[in-house]
Design a protein around this motif. Structure first.
Motif, PDB file in Angstrom:
ATOM      1  N   GLU A 118       0.823  -1.210   0.000  1.00  0.00           N
ATOM      2  CA  GLU A 118       0.000   0.000   0.000  1.00  0.00           C
ATOM      3  C   GLU A 118       0.855   1.258   0.000  1.00  0.00           C
ATOM      4  O   GLU A 118       0.661   2.166  -0.807  1.00  0.00           O
ATOM      5  CB  GLU A 118      -0.919  -0.021   1.219  1.00  0.00           C
ATOM      6  CG  GLU A 118      -1.738   1.238   1.427  1.00  0.00           C
ATOM      7  CD  GLU A 118      -2.494   1.191   2.737  1.00  0.00           C
ATOM      8  OE1 GLU A 118      -2.111   1.913   3.679  1.00  0.00           O
ATOM      9  OE2 GLU A 118      -3.470   0.416   2.821  1.00  0.00           O
ATOM     10  N   VAL A 119       1.812   1.312   0.916  1.00  0.00           N
ATOM     11  CA  VAL A 119       2.624   2.527   1.025  1.00  0.00           C
ATOM     12  C   VAL A 119       3.552   2.686  -0.172  1.00  0.00           C
ATOM     13  O   VAL A 119       3.755   3.799  -0.678  1.00  0.00           O
ATOM     14  CB  VAL A 119       3.410   2.554   2.360  1.00  0.00           C
ATOM     15  CG1 VAL A 119       4.430   1.450   2.441  1.00  0.00           C
ATOM     16  CG2 VAL A 119       4.078   3.909   2.564  1.00  0.00           C
ATOM     17  N   MET A 120       4.114   1.580  -0.679  1.00  0.00           N
ATOM     18  CA  MET A 120       5.029   1.675  -1.808  1.00  0.00           C
ATOM     19  C   MET A 120       4.299   2.118  -3.083  1.00  0.00           C
ATOM     20  O   MET A 120       4.813   2.932  -3.860  1.00  0.00           O
ATOM     21  CB  MET A 120       5.744   0.347  -2.034  1.00  0.00           C
ATOM     22  CG  MET A 120       6.613  -0.088  -0.869  1.00  0.00           C
ATOM     23  SD  MET A 120       7.864   1.141  -0.424  1.00  0.00           S
ATOM     24  CE  MET A 120       8.255   0.626   1.252  1.00  0.00           C
ATOM     25  N   LYS A 121       3.109   1.600  -3.308  1.00  0.00           N
ATOM     26  CA  LYS A 121       2.328   2.016  -4.471  1.00  0.00           C
ATOM     27  C   LYS A 121       1.972   3.506  -4.378  1.00  0.00           C
ATOM     28  O   LYS A 121       2.049   4.237  -5.368  1.00  0.00           O
ATOM     29  CB  LYS A 121       1.054   1.170  -4.578  1.00  0.00           C
ATOM     30  CG  LYS A 121       1.306  -0.273  -4.976  1.00  0.00           C
ATOM     31  CD  LYS A 121       0.020  -1.038  -5.240  1.00  0.00           C
ATOM     32  CE  LYS A 121      -0.749  -1.308  -3.981  1.00  0.00           C
ATOM     33  NZ  LYS A 121      -1.948  -2.166  -4.237  1.00  0.00           N
ATOM     34  N   MET A 176       5.293  -2.142  -7.772  1.00  0.00           N
ATOM     35  CA  MET A 176       5.076  -2.736  -6.466  1.00  0.00           C
ATOM     36  C   MET A 176       3.709  -3.401  -6.335  1.00  0.00           C
ATOM     37  O   MET A 176       3.393  -3.939  -5.281  1.00  0.00           O
ATOM     38  CB  MET A 176       5.263  -1.685  -5.372  1.00  0.00           C
ATOM     39  CG  MET A 176       6.695  -1.199  -5.223  1.00  0.00           C
ATOM     40  SD  MET A 176       7.892  -2.521  -4.876  1.00  0.00           S
ATOM     41  CE  MET A 176       7.234  -3.202  -3.356  1.00  0.00           C
ATOM     42  N   ASN A 177       2.898  -3.370  -7.395  1.00  0.00           N
ATOM     43  CA  ASN A 177       1.658  -4.138  -7.373  1.00  0.00           C
ATOM     44  C   ASN A 177       1.906  -5.633  -7.501  1.00  0.00           C
ATOM     45  O   ASN A 177       1.014  -6.439  -7.211  1.00  0.00           O
ATOM     46  CB  ASN A 177       0.740  -3.720  -8.532  1.00  0.00           C
ATOM     47  CG  ASN A 177       0.051  -2.400  -8.291  1.00  0.00           C
ATOM     48  OD1 ASN A 177       0.684  -1.356  -8.286  1.00  0.00           O
ATOM     49  ND2 ASN A 177      -1.263  -2.446  -8.090  1.00  0.00           N
ATOM     50  N   ALA A 195       5.073  10.140  -7.006  1.00  0.00           N
ATOM     51  CA  ALA A 195       6.309  10.624  -7.643  1.00  0.00           C
ATOM     52  C   ALA A 195       6.127  10.912  -9.129  1.00  0.00           C
ATOM     53  O   ALA A 195       7.012  11.530  -9.750  1.00  0.00           O
ATOM     54  CB  ALA A 195       7.422   9.592  -7.462  1.00  0.00           C
ATOM     55  N   ARG A 196       5.024  10.494  -9.717  1.00  0.00           N
ATOM     56  CA  ARG A 196       4.801  10.742 -11.141  1.00  0.00           C
ATOM     57  C   ARG A 196       4.497  12.222 -11.365  1.00  0.00           C
ATOM     58  O   ARG A 196       3.542  12.764 -10.803  1.00  0.00           O
ATOM     59  CB  ARG A 196       3.665   9.862 -11.664  1.00  0.00           C
ATOM     60  CG  ARG A 196       3.995   8.385 -11.628  1.00  0.00           C
ATOM     61  CD  ARG A 196       2.851   7.512 -12.115  1.00  0.00           C
ATOM     62  NE  ARG A 196       2.622   7.640 -13.558  1.00  0.00           N
ATOM     63  CZ  ARG A 196       1.805   6.842 -14.236  1.00  0.00           C
ATOM     64  NH1 ARG A 196       1.150   5.863 -13.616  1.00  0.00           N
ATOM     65  NH2 ARG A 196       1.639   7.008 -15.536  1.00  0.00           N
ATOM     66  N   ARG A 197       5.322  12.865 -12.167  1.00  0.00           N
ATOM     67  CA  ARG A 197       5.144  14.304 -12.400  1.00  0.00           C
ATOM     68  C   ARG A 197       3.824  14.581 -13.115  1.00  0.00           C
ATOM     69  O   ARG A 197       3.181  15.597 -12.857  1.00  0.00           O
ATOM     70  CB  ARG A 197       6.318  14.844 -13.220  1.00  0.00           C
ATOM     71  CG  ARG A 197       7.638  14.865 -12.462  1.00  0.00           C
ATOM     72  CD  ARG A 197       8.692  15.658 -13.207  1.00  0.00           C
ATOM     73  NE  ARG A 197       9.104  15.015 -14.445  1.00  0.00           N
ATOM     74  CZ  ARG A 197      10.183  14.245 -14.572  1.00  0.00           C
ATOM     75  NH1 ARG A 197      10.950  14.016 -13.501  1.00  0.00           N
ATOM     76  NH2 ARG A 197      10.502  13.707 -15.728  1.00  0.00           N
ATOM     77  N   LEU A 239       8.409   4.864 -16.653  1.00  0.00           N
ATOM     78  CA  LEU A 239       9.139   3.628 -16.429  1.00  0.00           C
ATOM     79  C   LEU A 239       9.492   3.557 -14.953  1.00  0.00           C
ATOM     80  O   LEU A 239       9.852   4.570 -14.341  1.00  0.00           O
ATOM     81  CB  LEU A 239      10.404   3.584 -17.275  1.00  0.00           C
ATOM     82  CG  LEU A 239      10.188   3.450 -18.782  1.00  0.00           C
ATOM     83  CD1 LEU A 239      11.448   3.833 -19.545  1.00  0.00           C
ATOM     84  CD2 LEU A 239       9.756   2.019 -19.143  1.00  0.00           C
ATOM     85  N   GLN A 240       9.382   2.364 -14.374  1.00  0.00           N
ATOM     86  CA  GLN A 240       9.661   2.178 -12.957  1.00  0.00           C
ATOM     87  C   GLN A 240      10.595   0.991 -12.757  1.00  0.00           C
ATOM     88  O   GLN A 240      10.580   0.032 -13.532  1.00  0.00           O
ATOM     89  CB  GLN A 240       8.358   1.942 -12.183  1.00  0.00           C
ATOM     90  CG  GLN A 240       7.366   3.087 -12.292  1.00  0.00           C
ATOM     91  CD  GLN A 240       6.055   2.803 -11.585  1.00  0.00           C
ATOM     92  OE1 GLN A 240       5.892   1.793 -10.902  1.00  0.00           O
ATOM     93  NE2 GLN A 240       5.095   3.707 -11.746  1.00  0.00           N
TER      94      GLN A 240
END
Length: 267
Positions: free
Chosen positions: A100-103, A197-198, A109-111, A118-119
């Motif tokens: 949850e927190v990582m997603k 992270m999903n 962070a996506r501008r 890309l991740q």
């Protein structure tokens, strides 16, 4: 296209670990044990950060996620080690559900969420090749037809080294290791909230098309005393680096064996 990396540095998540603890307090005590933290910092300094510092494509963001309970001395040391890296953003978070927190962090962070990105994940004890970001971006450019038809597509640069680092230097063995964390990237379509992270990295090919690239070593994955992943057990026999391979580690991953010996041999 925006490139976002995520590195968890001893973040005391609820879930997300294969080493289990009865309470979050036990997990925090385990993660911030002085002996463990010293090893994590040595690996971060000599293995995980140099390759990112020397990327041929410097246009990326690396979010380092740690706990808000990280001891002050460790927090200061982390900031000092990354002070010369403008790409690094350090996030101190309270214990929360891991995915949850990582997603949430990746999406924040996506501008421009309406644009693709890309991740990649980057463990604090692994390295990627110094051209990883460049090659990930190029691979996405080569696959525009595939990207346009799917919400997400993974890129697996699956040739690399398993290694151990210590005061005596580095031992390593080359191999092909599909869908491990280092050098695994993911394209996310604009407007799509999915993140890398999903998905469990070793199962990512069950949920999206994946593109495999095996032409050159693209990562170093270390075995050490505090590895969480069970799949680190066993594997190929590791041999000390030859002078030629030590040179290749420096050129390809910015890993300098003399520096490894110095850092791990101190204290």
């Amino acid at each position: 296209m925006q490139v976002i990396g995520l590195c968890r540095f001893s973040y005391p998540a609820i879930g997300g670990f294969q080493v289990e603890h009865e309470t979050i307090e036990e997990r925090i005590a385990y993660l911030y044990d002085a002996e463990r933290m010293e090893e994590r910092f040595r690996l971060l300094e000599t293995i995980a950060l140099p390759c990112l510092r020397e990327q041929t494509d410097q246009d990326f963001t690396l979010i380092v996620v740690t706990g808000d309970s990280l001891p002050r001395g460790d927090r200061d040391r982390l900031h000092d080690l990354t002070a010369d890296m403008p790409q690094v953003q350090i996030r101190a978070e309270p214990p929360r559900r891991h995915r949850e927190v990582m997603k949430e962090i990746l999406n924040s962070a996506r501008r421009d969420p309406d644009q693709p990105c890309l991740q990649f994940r980057h463990d604090d004890d692994d390295a990627v090749s110094v051209d990883f970001v460049e090659r990930l971006r190029a691979a996405a450019g080569d696959c525009q037809g595939l990207l346009s038809k799917n919400r997400s597509v993974a890129f697996d640069f699956n040739r690399g080294y398993l290694a151990e680092a210590g005061a005596e230097g580095i031992c390593a063995a080359e191999g092909v290791f599909p869908y491990v964390v280092p050098a695994l990237g993911m394209h996310v379509r604009g407007g799509c909230p999915l993140t890398i992270m999903n998905f469990a990295h070793h199962k990512i090919n069950r949920f999206m098309p994946t593109v495999t690239v095996t032409d050159a070593p693209m990562f170093v994955r270390t075995r050490n005393r505090f590895n969480d992943s069970r799949d680190m057990a066993g594997g190929p026999a590791l041999e000390p680096l030859t002078p030629e391979l030590a040179g290749a580690f420096e050129a390809r991953f910015a890993i300098r064996e003399d520096r490894v010996k110095d850092v791990f041999g101190s204290g």
